[in-house]
Design a protein around this motif. Structure first.
Motif, PDB file in Angstrom:
ATOM      1  N   CYS A  36       4.492   3.828 -10.059  1.00  0.00           N
ATOM      2  CA  CYS A  36       3.117   4.249 -10.313  1.00  0.00           C
ATOM      3  C   CYS A  36       2.598   3.539 -11.557  1.00  0.00           C
ATOM      4  O   CYS A  36       3.187   3.652 -12.636  1.00  0.00           O
ATOM      5  CB  CYS A  36       3.047   5.761 -10.497  1.00  0.00           C
ATOM      6  N   GLN A  44      -4.152  11.986  -4.064  1.00  0.00           N
ATOM      7  CA  GLN A  44      -5.573  11.853  -3.767  1.00  0.00           C
ATOM      8  C   GLN A  44      -6.125  13.207  -3.331  1.00  0.00           C
ATOM      9  O   GLN A  44      -5.566  13.878  -2.471  1.00  0.00           O
ATOM     10  CB  GLN A  44      -5.764  10.808  -2.661  1.00  0.00           C
ATOM     11  N   LYS A  47      -9.026   4.475  -2.036  1.00  0.00           N
ATOM     12  CA  LYS A  47      -7.579   4.371  -1.944  1.00  0.00           C
ATOM     13  C   LYS A  47      -7.075   3.519  -3.115  1.00  0.00           C
ATOM     14  O   LYS A  47      -7.785   2.669  -3.631  1.00  0.00           O
ATOM     15  CB  LYS A  47      -7.187   3.728  -0.611  1.00  0.00           C
ATOM     16  N   ASP A  48      -5.825   3.777  -3.506  1.00  0.00           N
ATOM     17  CA  ASP A  48      -5.239   2.973  -4.581  1.00  0.00           C
ATOM     18  C   ASP A  48      -5.305   1.484  -4.251  1.00  0.00           C
ATOM     19  O   ASP A  48      -5.576   0.647  -5.119  1.00  0.00           O
ATOM     20  CB  ASP A  48      -3.785   3.384  -4.819  1.00  0.00           C
ATOM     21  N   THR A  89       0.829  -1.212   0.000  1.00  0.00           N
ATOM     22  CA  THR A  89       0.000   0.000   0.000  1.00  0.00           C
ATOM     23  C   THR A  89       0.860   1.257   0.000  1.00  0.00           C
ATOM     24  O   THR A  89       0.443   2.297  -0.493  1.00  0.00           O
ATOM     25  CB  THR A  89      -0.935   0.018   1.220  1.00  0.00           C
ATOM     26  N   LYS A  91       1.684   2.810  -6.326  1.00  0.00           N
ATOM     27  CA  LYS A  91       0.623   3.790  -6.566  1.00  0.00           C
ATOM     28  C   LYS A  91      -0.121   3.418  -7.839  1.00  0.00           C
ATOM     29  O   LYS A  91       0.486   2.970  -8.810  1.00  0.00           O
ATOM     30  CB  LYS A  91       1.210   5.202  -6.731  1.00  0.00           C
TER      31      LYS A  91
END
Length: 605
Positions: free
Chosen positions: A312, A160, A167-168, A150, A154
């Motif tokens: 990401c 955010q 949440k991602d 977590t 990403k």
């Protein structure tokens, strides 16, 4: 190396050293760049000296390949890959990733271990976690890397903006690999409450949560919750010890009759499952990854880690889109040029014939481009393609005119040879010469008009020919003693009128061709817009399907939590589902906006 002949032995994909850190090897990128097939990526992770490499070698249907080692020192450093023809999926390449052992005492760097685990998750379509003994709390504690996901992965590049947003980690199920837990040296009986259970039931029982809020219970539940939420596709395989402990040191050298038959059967079942069920590697948006894109994905993630950033997924997909869309433009333009060269026989009889062939080739080209391209920034790349195709088309138009001109000029030279000789010989000088010239002239013109395949410049070239002969013909007319001045004047006017009418006819043809080109250009723009609309609609449907998949998985987890009595956690799962449903509305709105932009932009391409 062709796409159909992948690497015959393992090679280092991501080097890991104390001096350089994580580095993607250029030799591996070169190998991956030549694999244009979809790749099924199976990665294995786990503690060092737990036999990961042996399983990977068996997935490659080989006894040797990845280094097994026979000491307490870890053999695999970084991530090694082995590219092979897929044994069950024709047209696909199987990429095996063997990762360095976690918790190696010689490294003393837990952050390094975490990044290796993160890369295994991000690059694979199936992740095998290899452990020894049983799935107990100690085994869960050793899998603490899932807790870091977590923080170290990403989904979106932008921060955010609202606490109400998902949440991602709520969407990790969308792009995380299927999860296979391989339990080695398993000696327990698969029974629960006196009843036999399957390996999968054994895993699911081990993942059940405990009630309570104490730090100890939270520590117990956290890795289990992560596995349940991040990896909804789960499978378990247990393996008995393959041989006695002394023979384990040289397992790869043992013959089949020296290895426990039950272990051999378990390995065979494991391999068959991986071969048959592991999906091709994909990224959000439903894009299937090829070897080329897997290499780019590796570079993007490793560069992020080296820069101190967090990998990401959205940024990686954008980087892939640039690579893929650039390649799609080149491939589509090459296809268009090849099809035109194959189908267009210069000169074409009419411009319409050439434009129709162009339209056919353009449709096939657009089909290829849309199948290859990512939707990210697709309009920019489609515009590039449209311009390239227009340039190729313009060259075919010019070449078609030139081929027609050369053929017509050659035909006129050949057909007018007799007349030219007689003019030079003075045959038409004297009484009645002009009438004889007109008859001979009309005869070769009739033959010229009857010739097939002259192409689009047939009348224009004939007009130019007659205009060049005008002075010579008028000279013969004015010196013909058999004609009166009035007759000469009348014949001259007739000739002028004939040429003028011919010129008007040529101009009308050119204007018709100009309108045909404008109409064809408009059709081409509309064709491009239609294909783009279809692509964006398909993209929208794919994203909606992905959301439906996430909602279904969250619903299943909610039901499981309610059955286990964790109502507060179940309510959170329900809230996530509601937010995912709301996001589906945003996806539709974005699609409508895209369509409006396409309709507007078509007139400016």
């Amino acid at each position: 190396m062709a796409a159909e002949s992948p690497v015959s032995e393992p090679m280092c994909l991501i080097e890991n050293s104390q001096e350089k850190g994580l580095v993607v090897r250029q030799e591996a990128l070169q190998v991956l760049s030549e694999i244009t097939q979809p790749v099924v990526v199976v990665a294995i992770a786990g503690l060092y000296r737990t036999g990961k490499s042996y399983l990977m070698n068996r997935l490659a249907r080989e006894r040797r390949g990845f280094s097994l080692g026979s000491t307490v020192q870890s053999q695999t450093k970084g991530i090694w890959m082995w590219c092979l023809p897929h044994p069950c999926q024709p047209g696909h390449t199987l990429v095996l990733l063997d990762t360095e052992g976690l918790a190696d005492v010689d490294k003393g760097d837990t952050q390094n271990d975490t990044w290796i685990f993160v890369l295994a998750v991000l690059l694979s379509s199936t992740l095998v976690y290899n452990s020894k003994g049983t799935i107990d709390q100690e085994a869960m504690n050793k899998l603490h890397y899932v807790l870091k996901l977590t923080e170290l992965v990403k989904l979106k590049a932008a921060p955010q903006s609202s606490e109400d947003e998902l949440k991602d980690s709520d969407k990790f199920v969308l792009f995380f690999p299927t999860f296979v837990w391989a339990v080695r040296d398993f000696t327990l009986q698969l029974r629960r409450n006196g009843q036999p259970i399957s390996e999968d039931e054994y895993l699911e029982n081990a993942l059940k949560l405990k009630a309570g809020t104490s730090p100890e219970i939270q520590s117990y539940n956290q890795p289990r919750e992560c596995i349940r939420q991040f990896f909804p596709g789960r499978k378990c395989f247990t393996f008995c010890p393959p041989a006695n402990w002394r023979d384990m040191e040289h397992l790869e050298e043992l013959q089949d009759d020296e290895i426990d038959p039950e272990f051999q059967k378990q390995v065979e079942n494991f391999c068959i499952h991986i071969w048959k069920t592991s999906p091709p590697k994909s990224v959000p948006g439903g894009h299937i990854i090829t070897g080329i894109l897997l290499g780019k994905l590796s570079v993007t993630y490793v560069e992020a880690i080296r820069s101190g950033a967090v990998p990401c997924v959205e940024s990686a997909v954008l980087a892939l889109a640039t690579v893929q869309n650039t390649a799609a433009v080149t491939e589509a333009a090459t296809l268009y040029q090849g099809l035109m060269a194959q189908r267009v026989k210069l000169p074409t009889e009419t411009l319409e014939e050439l434009l129709e062939l162009h339209s056919q080739c353009e449709r096939e080209m657009l089909e290829l481009f849309m199948a290859r391209a990512f939707e990210d920034d697709i309009k920019t790349f489609q515009t590039q393609l449209l311009r390239q195709v227009q340039e190729i088309k313009e060259k075919f138009l010019k070449d078609n005119e030139q081929a027609s001109r050369e053929k017509c000029e050659a035909a006129l030279r050949d057909l007018s040879q007799d007349t030219e000789r007689q003019i030079r010989a003075g045959v038409y000088r004297g009484p009645g010469g002009y009438d004889r010239l007109c008859k001979d002239h009309q005869r070769f013109m009739t033959r010229y008009q009857a010739l097939p395949g002259k192409g689009v410049k047939a009348q224009a070239v004939l007009l130019e020919f007659l205009q060049r002969r005008k002075i010579l013909i008028e000279n013969i007319l004015t010196t013909d003693p058999s004609l009166t001045e009035e007759e000469k004047k009348m014949r001259s006017t007739e000739m002028q009128n004939t040429l003028a009418e011919m010129k008007r006819r040529v101009q009308r043809m050119e204007e018709t061709e100009r309108k045909q080109q404008l109409k064809n250009n408009a059709r081409s723009l509309e064709e491009n817009a239609n294909w783009l609309r279809k692509k964006l609609k398909l993209s929208c449907e794919t994203h909606l399907q992905e959301h439906d998949k996430m909602i279904k998985l969250k619903s299943e987890e909610e039901d499981a939590l309610r059955r286990e009595g964790f109502y507060e956690k179940a309510e959170h799962m329900h809230t996530v589902q509601i937010k995912l449903e709301e996001e589906k509305i945003s996806i539709w709105k974005r699609f409508i906006r895209w369509i409006k932009e396409v309709v507007t932009d078509i007139f400016y391409w």
